[in-house]
Design an enzyme around this catalytic site. Sequence first.
Site, PDB file in Angstrom:
ATOM      1  N   ASN A 143      17.836 130.038  91.951  1.00  0.00           N
ATOM      2  CA  ASN A 143      18.190 131.456  92.095  1.00  0.00           C
ATOM      3  C   ASN A 143      18.023 132.192  90.788  1.00  0.00           C
ATOM      4  OD1 ASN A 143      20.885 132.855  91.024  1.00  0.00           O
ATOM      5  ND2 ASN A 143      21.273 130.646  91.153  1.00  0.00           N
TER       6      ASN A 143
ATOM      7  N   SER B 234      24.991 132.018  82.884  1.00  0.00           N
ATOM      8  CA  SER B 234      23.955 132.288  83.871  1.00  0.00           C
ATOM      9  C   SER B 234      22.606 132.458  83.165  1.00  0.00           C
ATOM     10  CB  SER B 234      24.275 133.561  84.651  1.00  0.00           C
ATOM     11  OG  SER B 234      23.124 133.990  85.337  1.00  0.00           O
TER      12      SER B 234
HETATM   13  C1  LIG Z   1      22.521 131.864  94.774  1.00  0.00           C
HETATM   14  C2  LIG Z   1      23.466 131.433  93.684  1.00  0.00           C
HETATM   15  C3  LIG Z   1      24.173 132.400  92.984  1.00  0.00           C
HETATM   16  C4  LIG Z   1      25.040 132.018  91.959  1.00  0.00           C
HETATM   17  N1  LIG Z   1      25.760 132.975  91.308  1.00  0.00           N
HETATM   18  C5  LIG Z   1      26.644 132.602  90.355  1.00  0.00           C
HETATM   19  C6  LIG Z   1      27.441 133.566  89.698  1.00  0.00           C
HETATM   20  O1  LIG Z   1      27.391 134.748  89.992  1.00  0.00           O
HETATM   21  N2  LIG Z   1      28.298 133.134  88.726  1.00  0.00           N
HETATM   22  C7  LIG Z   1      28.392 131.804  88.373  1.00  0.00           C
HETATM   23  O2  LIG Z   1      29.179 131.459  87.488  1.00  0.00           O
HETATM   24  N3  LIG Z   1      27.667 130.878  88.997  1.00  0.00           N
HETATM   25  C8  LIG Z   1      26.804 131.241  89.974  1.00  0.00           C
HETATM   26  N4  LIG Z   1      26.072 130.288  90.613  1.00  0.00           N
HETATM   27  C9  LIG Z   1      26.216 128.868  90.192  1.00  0.00           C
HETATM   28  C10 LIG Z   1      27.216 128.113  91.064  1.00  0.00           C
HETATM   29  O3  LIG Z   1      28.508 128.667  90.974  1.00  0.00           O
HETATM   30  C11 LIG Z   1      27.267 126.635  90.632  1.00  0.00           C
HETATM   31  O4  LIG Z   1      27.747 126.546  89.308  1.00  0.00           O
HETATM   32  C12 LIG Z   1      25.902 125.969  90.705  1.00  0.00           C
HETATM   33  O5  LIG Z   1      25.179 126.422  91.828  1.00  0.00           O
HETATM   34  C13 LIG Z   1      26.019 124.444  90.772  1.00  0.00           C
HETATM   35  O6  LIG Z   1      26.745 124.045  91.907  1.00  0.00           O
HETATM   36  P1  LIG Z   1      26.030 123.558  93.282  1.00  0.00           P
HETATM   37  O7  LIG Z   1      25.023 122.525  92.908  1.00  0.00           O
HETATM   38  O8  LIG Z   1      27.147 123.053  94.131  1.00  0.00           O
HETATM   39  O9  LIG Z   1      25.402 124.767  93.853  1.00  0.00           O
HETATM   40  C14 LIG Z   1      25.193 130.644  91.636  1.00  0.00           C
HETATM   41  C15 LIG Z   1      24.476 129.686  92.358  1.00  0.00           C
HETATM   42  C16 LIG Z   1      23.628 130.052  93.371  1.00  0.00           C
HETATM   43  C17 LIG Z   1      22.873 128.993  94.128  1.00  0.00           C
END
Ligand SMILES: Cc1cc2nc3c(=O)[nH]c(=O)nc-3n(C[C@H](O)[C@H](O)[C@H](O)COP(=O)(O)O)c2cc1C
Length: 351
Positions: A117, A182
């Site tokens: 993303n 991010s």
């Molecule tokens: C589409 C998308 C948007 C995200 N937006 C944010 C965000 O706004 N702030 C943030 O701290 N992490 C954001 N993340 C990261 C997630 O909170 C998480 O740290 C990361 O995806 C790893 O976890 P996962 O493998 O379970 O997805 C986003 C992830 C995705 C996929």
Amino acid sequence: MLNYKTFRPLIFKSNPETAHSVLEFLCKMAPKIPYLLPFLAQKSCIEDTLLIQEIDGMRFYNPVGLAAGFDKNGTMIETLSALGFSFLEIGAVTPLPQQGNPKPRLWRHTFEESLQNAMGFNNDGTQSIASRIAEVYPFCIPLGINIGKNKVTPQEKAIEDYCALATNFQSISDYLSINISSPNTPNLRDLQNQDFLKALFLALREIYSKPIYLKISPDLGLDDILGLIEVSIKSGASGVMATNTTTDYSLVKNPQSLGGLSGKVLSSKSAEILKEIGKVYAKKTTIISVGGIFDAKEAYKRIALGANLVQVYTGLIFEGPLLAWRINQDLKELLNSEGLDNISQLVGVDL
Ligand SMILES: Cc1cc2nc3c(=O)[nH]c(=O)nc-3n(C[C@H](O)[C@H](O)[C@H](O)COP(=O)(O)O)c2cc1C
């Protein structure tokens, strides 16, 4: 019972961001359908003394939370709480509304069970989101707010953005998470330096009295990560969330050239970083593990490596809406088989 994985290929035929918008619409409608949320909650929310923990003054009835980015605008709080999460993280919220990066900015790597993303903090801004949250706060489970600076805010004014957000959410949130990790806001990750974090946490502590967690990037060196955590904690942080998405594009076969990767490809990196953080900070400060957690086995492993809680995002897309329920159900069995009375006894046992 309908199986998510049987109609997942159909969902995955649609554009990922469109699919998310449809899902958001359904989540917004669900509370209006009589008996639906109580029915869902009865199926998904597991209340068991094995799983309950009290952390930083908050009660978590299980260790599985929803990670930031899924409910950026706080429009799905009631429905998501009925899916069995013990805490929800809203945002990232910025002071002013912003559109985020141009589309397309979200991609699936289906074979690798991962997402990429480059959203860029698209959100409705503090005013709208705070008034939406004020309608439900205090909520039945902890609500955290993930805060970030606006893209147009110059680096030297970044602290003002974070302080404005802390002021606005002080009375309508249970914790804050600081997003300087991010990859999708230009130069945001440059704020991951000790001087900035010291000034930031000292300033935030003048405003915000509840827990504040630092969310870190998995792309920093280990020494840097440990240094940033140390200075943050000394300056008022309550713990760390590890990790955000990675820009290591070698992890997938057909990467886009921008954004961050999440899901299965992030899992081992996230666990390795957690282990090193755990060696120093387990049981001394709150650690929340996030990145590639898709099942109870992985959640169990993260807790044994020092995490107090875990969060999921990408797992929800690949495993479906019963993910939190399934992780909690299977965690109970794992804990029972190890003869543990409470999940907190598992924290850090593998370090
Ligand atoms: C589409 C998308 C948007 C995200 N937006 C944010 C965000 O706004 N702030 C943030 O701290 N992490 C954001 N993340 C990261 C997630 O909170 C998480 O740290 C990361 O995806 C790893 O976890 P996962 O493998 O379970 O997805 C986003 C992830 C995705 C996929």
